[in-house]
Design a protein around this motif. Structure first.
Motif, mmCIF file in Angstrom:
data_model
loop_
_atom_site.group_PDB
_atom_site.id
_atom_site.type_symbol
_atom_site.label_atom_id
_atom_site.label_comp_id
_atom_site.label_asym_id
_atom_site.label_seq_id
_atom_site.Cartn_x
_atom_site.Cartn_y
_atom_site.Cartn_z
ATOM 1 N N LEU A 1 52.837 44.367 27.293
ATOM 2 C CA LEU A 1 53.204 43.398 28.334
ATOM 3 C C LEU A 1 52.384 43.645 29.602
ATOM 4 O O LEU A 1 51.889 42.693 30.215
ATOM 5 C CB LEU A 1 54.700 43.487 28.654
ATOM 6 C CG LEU A 1 55.636 42.768 27.697
ATOM 7 C CD1 LEU A 1 57.092 43.148 27.972
ATOM 8 C CD2 LEU A 1 55.453 41.267 27.780
ATOM 9 N N GLN A 2 52.235 44.914 29.987
ATOM 10 C CA GLN A 2 51.430 45.243 31.169
ATOM 11 C C GLN A 2 49.986 44.789 30.978
ATOM 12 O O GLN A 2 49.395 44.181 31.881
ATOM 13 C CB GLN A 2 51.444 46.754 31.421
ATOM 14 C CG GLN A 2 52.726 47.283 31.987
ATOM 15 C CD GLN A 2 52.702 48.819 32.078
ATOM 16 O OE1 GLN A 2 51.954 49.489 31.393
ATOM 17 N NE2 GLN A 2 53.552 49.349 32.946
ATOM 18 N N ARG A 3 49.428 45.076 29.813
ATOM 19 C CA ARG A 3 48.041 44.695 29.553
ATOM 20 C C ARG A 3 47.886 43.174 29.550
ATOM 21 O O ARG A 3 46.903 42.643 30.081
ATOM 22 C CB ARG A 3 47.582 45.260 28.202
ATOM 23 C CG ARG A 3 47.373 46.747 28.228
ATOM 24 C CD ARG A 3 46.963 47.257 26.862
ATOM 25 N NE ARG A 3 46.813 48.710 26.898
ATOM 26 C CZ ARG A 3 47.031 49.500 25.878
ATOM 27 N NH1 ARG A 3 47.405 48.999 24.711
ATOM 28 N NH2 ARG A 3 46.874 50.803 25.995
ATOM 29 N N ALA A 4 48.844 42.485 28.938
ATOM 30 C CA ALA A 4 48.772 41.020 28.883
ATOM 31 C C ALA A 4 48.813 40.434 30.294
ATOM 32 O O ALA A 4 48.035 39.539 30.627
ATOM 33 C CB ALA A 4 49.919 40.465 28.039
ATOM 34 N N ARG A 5 49.716 40.948 31.115
ATOM 35 C CA ARG A 5 49.822 40.441 32.484
ATOM 36 C C ARG A 5 48.556 40.743 33.283
ATOM 37 O O ARG A 5 48.080 39.894 34.049
ATOM 38 C CB ARG A 5 51.063 41.018 33.158
ATOM 39 C CG ARG A 5 52.343 40.448 32.561
ATOM 40 C CD ARG A 5 53.582 41.077 33.153
ATOM 41 N NE ARG A 5 54.771 40.518 32.520
ATOM 42 C CZ ARG A 5 55.807 41.246 32.121
ATOM 43 N NH1 ARG A 5 55.829 42.551 32.296
ATOM 44 N NH2 ARG A 5 56.845 40.662 31.555
ATOM 45 N N ALA A 6 48.016 41.940 33.096
ATOM 46 C CA ALA A 6 46.768 42.302 33.793
ATOM 47 C C ALA A 6 45.627 41.394 33.331
ATOM 48 O O ALA A 6 44.829 40.919 34.153
ATOM 49 C CB ALA A 6 46.423 43.767 33.530
ATOM 50 N N LEU B 1 42.054 36.705 34.240
ATOM 51 C CA LEU B 1 41.622 35.357 33.861
ATOM 52 C C LEU B 1 41.847 34.363 34.982
ATOM 53 O O LEU B 1 41.024 33.489 35.237
ATOM 54 C CB LEU B 1 42.345 34.905 32.585
ATOM 55 C CG LEU B 1 41.930 35.595 31.297
ATOM 56 C CD1 LEU B 1 42.893 35.238 30.156
ATOM 57 C CD2 LEU B 1 40.511 35.239 30.936
ATOM 58 N N LEU B 2 42.983 34.507 35.692
ATOM 59 C CA LEU B 2 43.253 33.633 36.840
ATOM 60 C C LEU B 2 42.215 33.861 37.943
ATOM 61 O O LEU B 2 41.699 32.901 38.528
ATOM 62 C CB LEU B 2 44.659 33.901 37.396
ATOM 63 C CG LEU B 2 45.801 33.218 36.667
ATOM 64 C CD1 LEU B 2 47.138 33.745 37.166
ATOM 65 C CD2 LEU B 2 45.724 31.713 36.846
ATOM 66 N N ALA B 3 41.924 35.114 38.221
ATOM 67 C CA ALA B 3 40.935 35.424 39.252
ATOM 68 C C ALA B 3 39.568 34.887 38.852
ATOM 69 O O ALA B 3 38.833 34.347 39.685
ATOM 70 C CB ALA B 3 40.858 36.932 39.479
ATOM 71 N N GLY C 1 39.001 32.303 36.941
ATOM 72 C CA GLY C 1 39.058 30.846 37.094
ATOM 73 C C GLY C 1 38.973 30.422 38.536
ATOM 74 O O GLY C 1 38.333 29.416 38.866
ATOM 75 N N GLU C 2 39.619 31.158 39.431
ATOM 76 C CA GLU C 2 39.554 30.834 40.849
ATOM 77 C C GLU C 2 38.158 31.065 41.399
ATOM 78 O O GLU C 2 37.685 30.336 42.266
ATOM 79 C CB GLU C 2 40.583 31.649 41.631
ATOM 80 C CG GLU C 2 41.994 31.201 41.374
ATOM 81 C CD GLU C 2 43.036 32.104 42.030
ATOM 82 O OE1 GLU C 2 42.654 33.105 42.686
ATOM 83 O OE2 GLU C 2 44.232 31.809 41.880
ATOM 84 N N GLY C 3 37.474 32.104 40.898
ATOM 85 C CA GLY C 3 36.108 32.396 41.338
ATOM 86 C C GLY C 3 35.150 31.297 40.922
ATOM 87 O O GLY C 3 34.211 30.974 41.639
ATOM 88 N N GLN C 4 35.385 30.677 39.774
ATOM 89 C CA GLN C 4 34.527 29.593 39.297
ATOM 90 C C GLN C 4 34.780 28.299 40.047
ATOM 91 O O GLN C 4 33.916 27.458 40.180
ATOM 92 C CB GLN C 4 34.738 29.371 37.800
ATOM 93 C CG GLN C 4 34.224 30.506 36.943
ATOM 94 C CD GLN C 4 34.563 30.321 35.477
ATOM 95 O OE1 GLN C 4 35.256 29.374 35.097
ATOM 96 N NE2 GLN C 4 34.074 31.224 34.650
ATOM 97 N N ASN C 5 36.008 28.118 40.528
ATOM 98 C CA ASN C 5 36.360 26.882 41.237
ATOM 99 C C ASN C 5 35.908 26.906 42.695
ATOM 100 O O ASN C 5 35.958 25.893 43.372
ATOM 101 C CB ASN C 5 37.870 26.640 41.176
ATOM 102 C CG ASN C 5 38.318 26.304 39.767
ATOM 103 O OD1 ASN C 5 37.537 25.844 38.949
ATOM 104 N ND2 ASN C 5 39.607 26.548 39.485
ATOM 105 N N SER C 6 35.541 28.081 43.224
ATOM 106 C CA SER C 6 35.149 28.178 44.649
ATOM 107 C C SER C 6 33.770 27.670 44.869
ATOM 108 O O SER C 6 32.897 27.649 44.133
ATOM 109 C CB SER C 6 35.194 29.633 45.114
ATOM 110 O OG SER C 6 36.436 30.187 44.892
#
Length: 183
Positions: free
Chosen positions: A164-169, A174-176, A178-183
């Protein structure tokens, strides 16, 4: 059979029929309550909408067949649906003719409505390793770490927590990304 024997057996038969009818009602309620969450669960572990609906329908059909013996039906249908999804993935059927959509059949569009945001979240989940997806899906459906360990093949609750910890990390990364690509 004599009339006396029939009189003695009749109440038992009526009780069995009444019990069977009550179990049908209980299963029908269970089906209504679990079909949507089950389809979503299978989608979380990597299935498309149609694969999830097929796996859920198979699991619920088998649940009715085994209904009288099931002790943990919510967990049981998720286990069966997961196995069915992986079986479908390994051995996809090739239809010979187009199958018409009929309103009375289980159709993903009638079970779950998926927003664009949910589709994006599912796409991110699908990028995780299978065990991490499975552990997250079981956790999201409210199962304890002990139940998850038993159902997913993790050896211990500690292994479940670690996954669970690894999945959340991984999801945060992945979110970071995606945000880096959208900037």
């Amino acid at each position: 059979m004599t009339s006396e024997q029939i009189r003695r057996v009749a109440p038992a038969t009526v009780n069995v029929l009444a019990y069977r009818d009550s179990q049908r009602a209980v299963f029908a309620e269970f089906y209504r309550a679990e079909v949507k969450p089950l389809v979503r669960f299978v989608m979380k572990i990597g299935a498309s909408e149609h694969e999830a609906a097929d796996a859920a329908q198979t699991a619920l059909t088998q649940a009715w067949t085994h209904w009288y013996a099931l002790k943990q039906p919510r967990a049981w249908i998720r286990t069966v649906a997961t196995r069915e999804f992986w079986r479908l993935r390994q051995d996809p059927e090739t239809p010979h003719a187009a199958i018409p959509d009929r309103a009375e059949l289980l159709s993903p569009e009638t079970i779950v409505v998926i927003s664009e945001r949910t589709k994006a979240a599912l796409a991110m989940l699908h990028r995780l390793p299978p065990l991490q997806r499975a552990v997250l899906a079981w956790s999201a459906d409210g199962f304890s770490n002990a139940e998850i360990a038993q159902r997913t093949g993790c050896r211990t609750e500690v292994a479940v927590r670690k996954n669970l910890q690894r999945a959340r990390a991984n999801l945060r990364a992945l979110l970071a990304e995606g945000e880096g690509q959208n900037s």
